[in-house]
Design an enzyme around this catalytic site. Structure first.
Site, short mmCIF file in Angstrom:
data_model
loop_
_atom_site.label_atom_id
_atom_site.label_comp_id
_atom_site.label_asym_id
_atom_site.label_seq_id
_atom_site.Cartn_x
_atom_site.Cartn_y
_atom_site.Cartn_z
N LYS A 163 1.64 -1.56 10.73
CA LYS A 163 2.35 -1.73 9.47
C LYS A 163 1.68 -0.87 8.40
O LYS A 163 0.52 -0.48 8.55
CB LYS A 163 2.36 -3.21 9.06
CG LYS A 163 3.24 -4.07 9.97
CD LYS A 163 3.36 -5.48 9.43
CE LYS A 163 4.25 -6.32 10.33
NZ LYS A 163 4.38 -7.70 9.82
N HIS A 166 -0.87 -0.67 2.75
CA HIS A 166 -0.29 -0.62 1.41
C HIS A 166 -1.35 -0.74 0.31
O HIS A 166 -2.55 -0.81 0.58
CB HIS A 166 0.79 -1.69 1.24
CG HIS A 166 0.31 -3.10 1.46
ND1 HIS A 166 -0.59 -3.71 0.63
CD2 HIS A 166 0.62 -4.01 2.42
CE1 HIS A 166 -0.83 -4.93 1.05
NE2 HIS A 166 -0.11 -5.14 2.14
N HIS A 169 -4.11 -3.32 0.44
CA HIS A 169 -5.21 -3.02 1.36
C HIS A 169 -6.16 -1.99 0.74
O HIS A 169 -7.36 -2.06 0.94
CB HIS A 169 -4.66 -2.49 2.69
CG HIS A 169 -3.82 -3.47 3.44
ND1 HIS A 169 -2.58 -3.18 3.94
CD2 HIS A 169 -4.05 -4.77 3.73
CE1 HIS A 169 -2.09 -4.25 4.53
NE2 HIS A 169 -2.96 -5.23 4.42
#
Length: 653
Positions: A163, A166, A169
């Protein structure tokens, strides 16, 4: 009073003479705190320790170097002004500090410049990278070092495999890396942990996606991007399938309400679910949970390749982890034990087949709502895994503190987790855990569109910095590895923009602003460090030359104030342990570099008299060392050459 004068004089002689004990002190200013406390204790008739603990740094130099609020010593407010005047008038003469200035209920203490300059500059030149650190703060018992260091786990970054990495993070990575460095500087044993999102039905979906769209070559080259790309592709199939099934379920619900025969619709739903991609993913994940070796081998391969790629990215940010943990590492048996413990202690309850912890029953925790710990189908949730993982870590590491660095959107989750641990009887764990939260990054995108991965951000900012560097062709030619320097400047730009405000504040991601050398930006900080390195190269003095410098020649106000700023660095580090805010360090570094910038025209090195040159170079080297220490504490890599020069500073001092 006579004995106080004598003690004060003795202390002054010792410390201005720079005994090894003075130079070895973790914080030179503590010598002044002790000296002032000892002088004031018999006058105020208060314990010296109480005075020591209440001596604080002032906001501006015009208010002194240390200040004492008289009311803080339990002096009645009506008497505070009179007591301040009385105490101030009776403080004896000292070789270290001026007589205090009385300002209402405050006593302002100004350090005498020459002894401070000698003590601070010598201390920095001797300790180098250790200046500002204090290993004693991390001891379990300062009086008995044999009891060892306190241990802290910092869990940060924690991306989900396959994933997007983003903005949340990114912030967690930067803030967590800084906090790990900070506690290490304070002498703690630090365990850096990355708790990956590496378990769940999405891995079944990922395995199916790789079967359909996977490329071994692309997987080896860039596993994170490739797994993300095929995950997106398979969701293009699974999403319409899900939508169709949900529509049929609505038809079924309506048919049941109308009393119609639902047999054909039920069979249709069963058929759609049976052949759906999501069903194949569910079956695959069930195989993983049941320990199927073939299924786990593919999952492990995806995980291991992703971790190897993450390591390369993290190393660019000066981050290494001690452990890559993850949801997959929480054993089912441990979660079962946690669920049973919740039930036995009466903390959890049944709610229509699901298991919840109702925190609304207690007025003190009403705002925490109802926490779901097990679904109706018996499957566990993120919260359940976190409970099991927290207990596991405490058993394995016996930590004194554990920080979870995660976005403010998870405030409720962590508040529920900590409260449930307490209600389960794990008070010993609950009081040692803390959620370090932060706001969101707004408008973060690359030149090619929406951000997917951290590498996209770093690539774009590095390219932008390279463009800026190439505008100064002469300086550009002097840089050994311009691409690497551009990358370092770009990373600095991203990290400094992230740390420039309080953690909880949102901020706007601005490529133009962060890559500017003007204002309080990462590139400016790097420029300041590179400029000091340039002065060192041009001065042509050795470390031995600086050791013999006559520091009494540093009498200009610019030099005195710069020394005062350098002396406060150990206190800044210690204060940051309380604020846990990177901006505490960053604000100090910008303030100090601004002072440096205004000093260059006054404190010239090249062309000065030899002894003056040595003294000034010793001061600049001390400043460079503190700037270097501060940047490394923030997780930055200081550069030694810059391709940028401000117009008004085209001539090096």
């Amino acid at each position: 009073m006579a004995s106080t004068n004598k003690a004060g004089s003795s202390a002054a002689q010792t410390h201005t003479g720079h005994s090894s004990a003075a130079l070895e002190a973790s914080n030179p200013v503590d010598i002044y705190r002790s000296h002032i406390s000892d002088m004031l204790a018999p006058i105020a008739e208060k314990p010296a320790k109480d005075i020591y603990d209440r001596l604080s740094w002032t906001q501006t130099f015009d208010k002194g170097d240390l200040g004492l609020a008289v009311p803080a010593l339990r002096v009645p407010p009506k008497e505070a002004s009179a007591k301040a005047a009385e105490w101030g008038a009776n403080v004896p003469m000292s070789d270290l500090v001026e007589r205090p200035v009385v300002a209402g209920t405050f006593l302002q203490f100004f350090f005498k410049p020459q002894p401070l300059t000698k003590l601070v500059v010598r201390s920095i030149l001797q300790k180098k990278k250790l200046y500002g650190t204090n290993p004693k703060l991390g001891l379990r018992d300062e009086s008995d070092p044999s009891k060892g260091k306190k241990r802290i786990i910092v869990e940060f970054s924690s991306p989900n495999i396959a994933k997007p990495f983003h903005a949340g993070h990114l912030r967690s990575t930067i803030i967590g890396g800084f906090l790990a460095n900070l506690y290490e500087a304070a002498g703690w044993e630090v365990i850096r942990m990355n708790y990956l999102g590496d378990w769940g039905r999405q891995f079944g979906l990922l395995a199916e996606a790789f079967r359909m769209y996977g490329s071994e070559e692309k997987l080896q080259k860039d596993p994170i991007s490739h797994l993300f790309d095929i995950y997106v592709e398979i969701n293009k199939i699974s999403k319409p399938e899900e939508d169709e099934i949900n529509e049929k379920k609505k038809e079924l619900e309506q048919a049941e309400k109308d009393g119609k025969d639902t047999t054909s619709i039920e069979k249709e739903i069963q058929s759609l679910e049976a052949k759906s991609v999501n069903e194949k993913a569910r079956q695959y994940f069930k195989r993983m949970e049941d320990g199927d070796e073939a299924a786990l081998a593919i999952w492990k391969r995806f995980r291991d390749l992703s971790i190897e790629r993450y390591k390369k990215t993290y190393s660019r940010l000066n981050i290494q982890y001690d452990y890559y943990s993850g949801e997959s590492q929480v054993e089912m048996a441990r979660m079962e034990r946690a669920a049973q413990q919740l039930e036995r202690s009466g903390v959890s309850e049944d709610s229509k087949g699901a298991v919840i912890v109702d925190l609304t029953k207690d007025p003190k925790t009403k705002k925490l709502g109802k926490a779901l710990v097990r679904k109706r189908d018996g499957s566990t949730l993120y919260l359940t895994r976190d409970i099991g993982e927290a207990v596991k870590r405490f058993e394995l590491y016996n930590f004194d503190k554990m920080l979870y660095v995660a976005a403010s959107q998870q405030d409720l989750h962590f508040a529920q987790l900590f409260k449930i641990l307490e209600l389960m009887g794990h008070q010993d764990i609950a009081e040692k855990v803390q959620h370090i939260n932060f706001g969101m990054v707004q408008g973060m995108s690359t030149r090619k569109g929406t951000v997917k991965f951290l590498d996209d951000i770093l690539r774009d900012v590095g390219e932008k910095m390279h463009e800026v560097m190439q505008k100064n062709e002469t300086k550009y030619q002097q840089v050994d590895n311009p691409e690497q320097t551009a990358d370092t400047l770009g990373i600095t730009a991203v990290m400094v923009q992230d740390m420039s405000g309080k953690r909880i504040n949102n901020y706007e991601f601005s490529l133009e602003r962060m890559t500017s050398f003007e204002g309080d930006t990462g590139p400016y900080l790097q420029y300041a460090h590179a400029r000091l390195c340039s002065i060192t190269r041009k001065a042509g003095l050795t470390a031995a030359d600086l050791e013999t410098a006559d520091l009494s020649l540093l009498q200009e106000s610019h030099a005195v104030n710069l020394v005062r700023a350098l002396s406060s660095w150990p206190d800044v580090v210690q204060n940051t342990l309380k604020t846990q805010e990177p901006v505490t360090v960053l604000s100090y570094l910008f303030k100090m570099t601004h002072m440096l910038s205004s000093s260059y025209d006054v404190l010239k090195v090249v062309g000065s008299e030899p002894e003056v040159k040595k003294a000034r170079m010793a001061l600049y080297e001390a400043a460079r060392q503190v700037l270097n220490n501060g940047m490394k504490l923030l997780g930055l890599s200081p550069v030694e050459r810059s391709v940028y020069e401000r117009a008004k500073h085209m001539i090096e001092p």
